[in-house]
Design a protein around this motif. Structure first.
Motif, PDB file in Angstrom:
ATOM      1  N   GLY A 160       0.951  -1.315   0.019  1.00  0.00           N
ATOM      2  CA  GLY A 160      -0.111  -0.036  -0.133  1.00  0.00           C
ATOM      3  C   GLY A 160       0.839   1.307  -0.115  1.00  0.00           C
ATOM      4  N   THR A 161       2.120   1.139   0.025  1.00  0.00           N
ATOM      5  CA  THR A 161       2.999   2.332   0.346  1.00  0.00           C
ATOM      6  C   THR A 161       2.965   3.068  -1.213  1.00  0.00           C
ATOM      7  OG1 THR A 161       4.495   1.566   1.878  1.00  0.00           O
ATOM      8  CG2 THR A 161       5.481   3.132   0.603  1.00  0.00           C
ATOM      9  N   VAL A 162       2.963   4.263  -1.371  1.00  0.00           N
ATOM     10  CA  VAL A 162       3.303   4.983  -2.449  1.00  0.00           C
ATOM     11  C   VAL A 162       4.608   5.194  -2.556  1.00  0.00           C
ATOM     12  CG1 VAL A 162       3.036   7.212  -3.734  1.00  0.00           C
ATOM     13  CG2 VAL A 162       1.027   6.065  -2.598  1.00  0.00           C
ATOM     14  N   VAL A 163       5.483   4.666  -3.527  1.00  0.00           N
ATOM     15  CA  VAL A 163       6.921   4.935  -3.677  1.00  0.00           C
ATOM     16  C   VAL A 163       7.129   6.030  -4.848  1.00  0.00           C
ATOM     17  CG1 VAL A 163       9.069   3.790  -4.538  1.00  0.00           C
ATOM     18  CG2 VAL A 163       7.487   2.538  -3.075  1.00  0.00           C
ATOM     19  N   HIS A 164       7.998   7.039  -4.227  1.00  0.00           N
ATOM     20  CA  HIS A 164       8.300   8.361  -5.375  1.00  0.00           C
ATOM     21  C   HIS A 164       9.650   7.832  -5.997  1.00  0.00           C
ATOM     22  CE1 HIS A 164       4.988  10.746  -3.436  1.00  0.00           C
ATOM     23  NE2 HIS A 164       5.323  10.050  -2.618  1.00  0.00           N
ATOM     24  N   LEU A 165       9.635   8.131  -7.089  1.00  0.00           N
ATOM     25  CA  LEU A 165      10.702   8.200  -8.153  1.00  0.00           C
ATOM     26  C   LEU A 165      10.808   9.221  -8.749  1.00  0.00           C
ATOM     27  CD1 LEU A 165      12.965   6.412  -9.473  1.00  0.00           C
ATOM     28  CD2 LEU A 165      11.232   5.934 -11.231  1.00  0.00           C
ATOM     29  N   SER A 166      12.078   9.784  -8.746  1.00  0.00           N
ATOM     30  CA  SER A 166      12.258  11.140  -9.048  1.00  0.00           C
ATOM     31  C   SER A 166      13.699  11.085  -9.697  1.00  0.00           C
ATOM     32  CB  SER A 166      12.317  12.324  -7.829  1.00  0.00           C
ATOM     33  OG  SER A 166      13.193  12.212  -6.893  1.00  0.00           O
ATOM     34  N   TYR A 167      14.104  12.369 -10.128  1.00  0.00           N
ATOM     35  CA  TYR A 167      15.411  12.577 -10.624  1.00  0.00           C
ATOM     36  C   TYR A 167      16.156  13.976  -9.928  1.00  0.00           C
ATOM     37  CZ  TYR A 167      15.927  16.771 -13.923  1.00  0.00           C
ATOM     38  OH  TYR A 167      15.787  17.812 -14.405  1.00  0.00           O
ATOM     39  N   CYS A 168      17.371  13.725  -9.593  1.00  0.00           N
ATOM     40  CA  CYS A 168      18.263  14.902  -8.963  1.00  0.00           C
ATOM     41  C   CYS A 168      18.605  15.900  -9.770  1.00  0.00           C
ATOM     42  CB  CYS A 168      19.098  14.326  -8.056  1.00  0.00           C
ATOM     43  SG  CYS A 168      20.118  15.236  -6.870  1.00  0.00           S
ATOM     44  N   THR A 169      18.311  17.076  -9.307  1.00  0.00           N
ATOM     45  CA  THR A 169      18.708  18.318 -10.023  1.00  0.00           C
ATOM     46  C   THR A 169      19.983  18.948  -9.971  1.00  0.00           C
ATOM     47  OG1 THR A 169      17.474  20.055  -8.662  1.00  0.00           O
ATOM     48  CG2 THR A 169      16.205  19.012 -10.386  1.00  0.00           C
ATOM     49  N   ASN A 170      20.831  18.316  -9.156  1.00  0.00           N
ATOM     50  CA  ASN A 170      22.012  18.633  -8.761  1.00  0.00           C
ATOM     51  C   ASN A 170      23.027  18.574 -10.259  1.00  0.00           C
ATOM     52  OD1 ASN A 170      22.660  15.927  -9.096  1.00  0.00           O
ATOM     53  ND2 ASN A 170      23.700  15.813  -6.717  1.00  0.00           N
ATOM     54  N   VAL A 171      22.415  17.849 -11.203  1.00  0.00           N
ATOM     55  CA  VAL A 171      23.417  17.979 -12.377  1.00  0.00           C
ATOM     56  C   VAL A 171      23.042  19.204 -13.117  1.00  0.00           C
ATOM     57  CG1 VAL A 171      21.217  17.105 -13.815  1.00  0.00           C
ATOM     58  CG2 VAL A 171      23.343  16.552 -14.614  1.00  0.00           C
ATOM     59  N   HIS A 172      22.308  20.189 -12.785  1.00  0.00           N
ATOM     60  CA  HIS A 172      21.892  21.338 -13.169  1.00  0.00           C
ATOM     61  C   HIS A 172      22.741  22.622 -12.490  1.00  0.00           C
ATOM     62  CE1 HIS A 172      19.311  19.465 -15.632  1.00  0.00           C
ATOM     63  NE2 HIS A 172      18.328  19.506 -14.742  1.00  0.00           N
ATOM     64  N   ALA A 173      23.301  23.454 -13.034  1.00  0.00           N
ATOM     65  CA  ALA A 173      24.034  24.569 -12.590  1.00  0.00           C
ATOM     66  C   ALA A 173      23.454  25.605 -11.610  1.00  0.00           C
ATOM     67  CB  ALA A 173      25.298  25.089 -13.437  1.00  0.00           C
TER      68      ALA A 173
END
Length: 382
Positions: free
Chosen positions: A8-21
């Motif tokens: 029942g858990t909602v698992v969040h998948l994201s990308y990290c924006t530390n690739v941007h300056a």
């Protein structure tokens, strides 16, 4: 993206924006249009998760100005973007020409680190979607290993105690739970899960736990099942997981030419050998006698093979995901793809335009999503 776990858990998948300056508010919103929105459209998702990186000056600006936080939240909403996690490891200037050891300052012995992290928590409490269970912020593993002393260890413990009190007060004011995730990394005071257990033995685990970076786990030559068992036995929660892969050479002596292609001036690439070799950067390792496989702290794209005959530690990654979310209970619900090295990859692997970078990020997220659906998680309609 959101996925549904069988418990029942909602698992969040994201990308990290530390690739941007970008390090100011206008630049951050511009990068949403340049990168994040095209990534969302490529994936065909109504909502895309971001692991937002905010440098210390803009974090302070936002923390001091509720109207600015509302403005940023609106900018995210208008673009179909959501934020449940922040990357609070780099303090500033993470895409400068040379970063190296500077990324570890200020550390948790210094008041600036506590102030920065509390500012981030203040911001995240207002950025969280209304239906999100909690927010998470990854942070550095206390400090670089040198210099270290009992006095510095005590200073870190005091800072983490003050942090927990600040987060409790924030939860009381806002009703939002924000948790901090200490991220083991090669060369630091906390490099392994065993060191995490030692150094974080007395933290308030409602507010503080571990960020498991899967490239770092591989570089420490840790077995995912044993590492996660160690954390569970100690009662240390995995607050956040960074879905990342390191560079691996099974025959460093024969792979020297390919390895030299990954030498670059911006980031440290700590190198660890199966036989115990340990260097702070890849050039140092290249001068050592190569007797066994190496793993290099160099985050490589998840969906694409490195320069042959090198390979990525995606086997460790997939094994760790299975341990974390493949069972009957979700062991972590914040998963952030963190490949910050796109701009320093060998020329043949490096994106040359913003559109190419957005395409690469989208491909990584699709790869990670597919690994999760292989584990029977279900992508939720947004």
């Amino acid at each position: 993206m959101r996925l549904h776990h069988r418990d029942g858990t909602v698992v969040h998948l994201s990308y990290c924006t530390n690739v941007h300056a970008a390090e100011d508010l206008a630049g951050i919103v511009a990068q949403l249009d340049t990168y994040a929105l095209p990534v969302r459209l490529r994936l065909g998702s109504a909502v895309l998760g971001l692991g937002l990186w905010l440098a210390a000056p803009v974090a302070a600006e936002l923390a001091a100005d509720p109207a600015a936080r509302r403005w940023l939240r609106t900018a995210l909403d208008e673009r179909g973007l959501e934020v449940v996690t922040l990357n609070g490891f780099p303090y500033a200037a993470f895409q400068d020409p040379v970063v190296k050891y500077a990324v570890y300052r200020p550390d948790w012995t210094e008041p600036q680190r506590l102030r920065y992290t509390v500012n981030l928590a203040t911001v995240l409490a207002d950025l969280l979607p209304a239906d999100a269970a909690r927010g998470s912020i990854s942070t550095l593993p206390l400090a670089w290993r040198q210099p270290w002393s009992p006095e510095r260890s005590d200073a870190c413990r005091r800072s983490l105690g003050m942090l927990a009190r600040e987060l409790a007060a924030l939860e009381s004011r806002t009703g939002r739970l924000i948790r901090i995730a200490v991220e083991p990394e090669p060369g630091c005071v906390v490099e392994s899960t065993a060191q995490a257990v030692t150094e974080l033995s007395d933290v308030d685990t409602r507010y503080i736990g571990v960020c498991l970076d899967l490239a770092h786990l591989a570089c420490a030559w840790e077995e995912p099942a044993a590492a996660l068992g160690r954390l569970r036995a100690a009662g240390l929660p995995v607050v956040k997981t960074q879905v990342s892969a390191a560079l691996e050479s099974t025959d460093p002596a024969g792979d020297l030419d390919a390895l030299r292609g990954y030498v670059e001036p911006r980031f440290l690439h700590q190198t660890r050998g199966w036989d115990g070799l340990s260097t702070d950067d890849l050039p140092e390792a290249l001068g050592e006698a190569a007797r066994s496989p190496w793993r290099v702290h160099y985050h490589v794209p998840l969906h694409a093979d490195p320069v042959p005959p090198l390979r990525a530690t995606t086997g460790v990654l997939t094994e760790a995901l299975e341990e974390l979310v493949g069972g009957s209970v979700a062991g972590c619900d914040h998963l952030d793809v963190e490949t910050y090295t796109w701009h320093v990859l060998p020329p043949g692997s490096r994106p040359e335009t913003p559109a190419q970078l957005a395409a690469g990020i989208a491909a990584e997220l699709a790869w990670a999503r597919d690994r999760l659906t292989d584990l029977d998680l279900k992508e939720l309609p947004s």
